[in-house]
Design an enzyme around this catalytic site. Structure first.
Site, short mmCIF file in Angstrom:
data_model
loop_
_atom_site.label_atom_id
_atom_site.label_comp_id
_atom_site.label_asym_id
_atom_site.label_seq_id
_atom_site.Cartn_x
_atom_site.Cartn_y
_atom_site.Cartn_z
N GLU A 34 0.68 -1.24 0.01
CA GLU A 34 0.05 -0.22 -0.13
C GLU A 34 0.99 1.37 0.15
O GLU A 34 0.44 2.38 -0.67
CB GLU A 34 -0.99 -0.01 1.29
CG GLU A 34 -1.85 -1.13 1.17
CD GLU A 34 -1.25 -2.55 1.66
OE1 GLU A 34 -1.92 -3.44 1.91
OE2 GLU A 34 -0.15 -2.50 2.17
N LYS A 226 2.94 -11.36 -20.37
CA LYS A 226 1.97 -11.20 -21.37
C LYS A 226 1.11 -10.08 -21.32
O LYS A 226 0.48 -9.87 -22.22
CB LYS A 226 1.01 -12.46 -21.11
CG LYS A 226 1.51 -14.08 -21.32
CD LYS A 226 0.55 -14.99 -20.85
CE LYS A 226 1.02 -16.49 -20.76
NZ LYS A 226 0.05 -17.40 -20.44
N GLY A 227 1.43 -9.28 -20.37
CA GLY A 227 0.65 -7.86 -20.38
C GLY A 227 -0.35 -7.72 -19.59
O GLY A 227 -0.49 -8.60 -18.57
N GLY A 253 3.63 -5.17 -9.48
CA GLY A 253 2.26 -5.10 -9.52
C GLY A 253 1.81 -3.67 -8.79
O GLY A 253 0.97 -3.12 -9.05
N ASP A 254 2.54 -3.21 -7.76
CA ASP A 254 2.12 -2.06 -7.10
C ASP A 254 2.59 -0.67 -8.04
O ASP A 254 1.67 0.14 -7.83
CB ASP A 254 2.94 -1.97 -5.83
CG ASP A 254 2.75 -2.78 -4.84
OD1 ASP A 254 1.58 -3.56 -4.73
OD2 ASP A 254 3.61 -3.46 -3.92
#
Length: 312
Positions: A34, A226-227, A253-254
């Site tokens: 976060e 893969k996007g 990912g963040d």
């Protein structure tokens, strides 16, 4: 008025460039999904606030100092006199394979309460609230806090986003499903990797089910190299992963989420949101660290240059 509010646990991180059991130098920093997002959104020119608890110790002070230096509002963070600041250790047994060890059970971050989160929501009046599936996994207290702040934000007309961010060391998939499905009626945007969708729904077509049976109006699905895909009632958009040299995939990912939420705050089109998200994710993997290589707004065009270019 704050652009983004997020809640969760931030830990002090230790990183070694080889197996930790061999000893040697370690890099000290901070890590937390976060707060990574808060830093990313702040670097892209928005006002971001993070709510959590840290121990009344030097690791906790390092966390607050780092976040403040990145422009993140930490005024509603609590120092705990009873609990310690959590630690996370990263080592690399081989190239781009990162091994993670947690030292967080009973940490200050696991004591964040519903009252604290709701008070922060009311004080900051954010445009967006972002939560992850990590926080409700930490304790019964943080699970109740996550549900309460999401419900209150939704009722107040705040846009709510949820990143599944499943952590097998924190809870089982069935426990995660029970807790996160409880949040879905109060969530507008879902971020999920392609192998996490079954946590949110048992339907054969998970995306269609999410878009059709709850408040969710955007389902963003990532699949590494893969996007990523953005699914809405208007259709589906795909963006391939940008061709960069991967140094460290932790935090990608963040970074992706921070880019997408930044573009949302800028009222950009779904296409442009996905473009900024994939660009931010690409920046993150080109250097070591959860958040250190997150881009600023002027940085966003740099990946249009050929790798190896010297900007003179």
């Amino acid at each position: 008025m704050t652009d983004l509010l997020t809640i969760g646990e931030t830990m002090v991180s230790l990183r070694t460039a080889r197996p930790m059991r061999l000893g040697g130098d370690a890099h000290l920093s901070i890590a937390g999904s976060e707060s990574n997002v808060a830093i990313g959104v702040s670097r892209l020119g928005h006002q971001a606030a993070w709510v959590g608890a840290v121990g009344n110790d030097e690791p906790g002070r390092l966390i607050l100092r780092t976040l403040r230096a990145e422009g993140v509002d930490t005024r509603r963070v609590r120092f705990s006199h009873e609990s310690f600041t959590g630690f996370i250790a990263f080592d690399q047994p081989s190239h781009d394979i990162t091994r993670v060890s947690y030292h967080r059970r009973g940490s200050a971050g696991s004591t964040v309460t519903a009252d604290e989160c709701i008070a922060a929501l009311e004080a900051t009046r954010p445009r967006l609230l972002h939560v992850t599936g990590i926080t409700p996994a930490l304790s019964a207290t943080t699970r109740a806090a996550t549900l309460a702040v999401v419900r209150n934000a939704f009722a107040a007309g705040v846009q709510v986003s949820l990143d599944v961010n499943y952590r097998a060391r924190l809870w089982s998939r069935s426990d995660a499903a029970t807790a996160l499905r409880e949040l879905l009626p109060h969530v507008h945007t879902v971020f999920s990797s392609d192998d996490e969708l079954d946590i949110l729904t048992d339907a054969p077509d998970a995306v269609a089910d999410l878009l059709g049976s709850s408040s969710v109006d955007q389902v963003i699905v990532t699949a590494g190299g893969k996007g990523a895909w953005a699914h809405t009632a208007s259709g589906t958009i795909h963006r391939p992963a940008l061709p960069v040299t991967v140094v460290d995939s932790i935090g990608a990912g963040d970074a992706f989420v921070s880019g997408y939420l930044s573009a949302t705050l800028d009222d950009l089109s779904p296409d442009s949101r996905l473009d900024r998200a994939t660009t931010s994710g690409a920046f993150c993997v080109t250097a070591t660290g959860d958040w250190e290589s997150l881009p600023t707004r002027p940085d966003l065009t740099l990946l249009t240059h050929t790798q190896g270019t010297a900007l003179r």
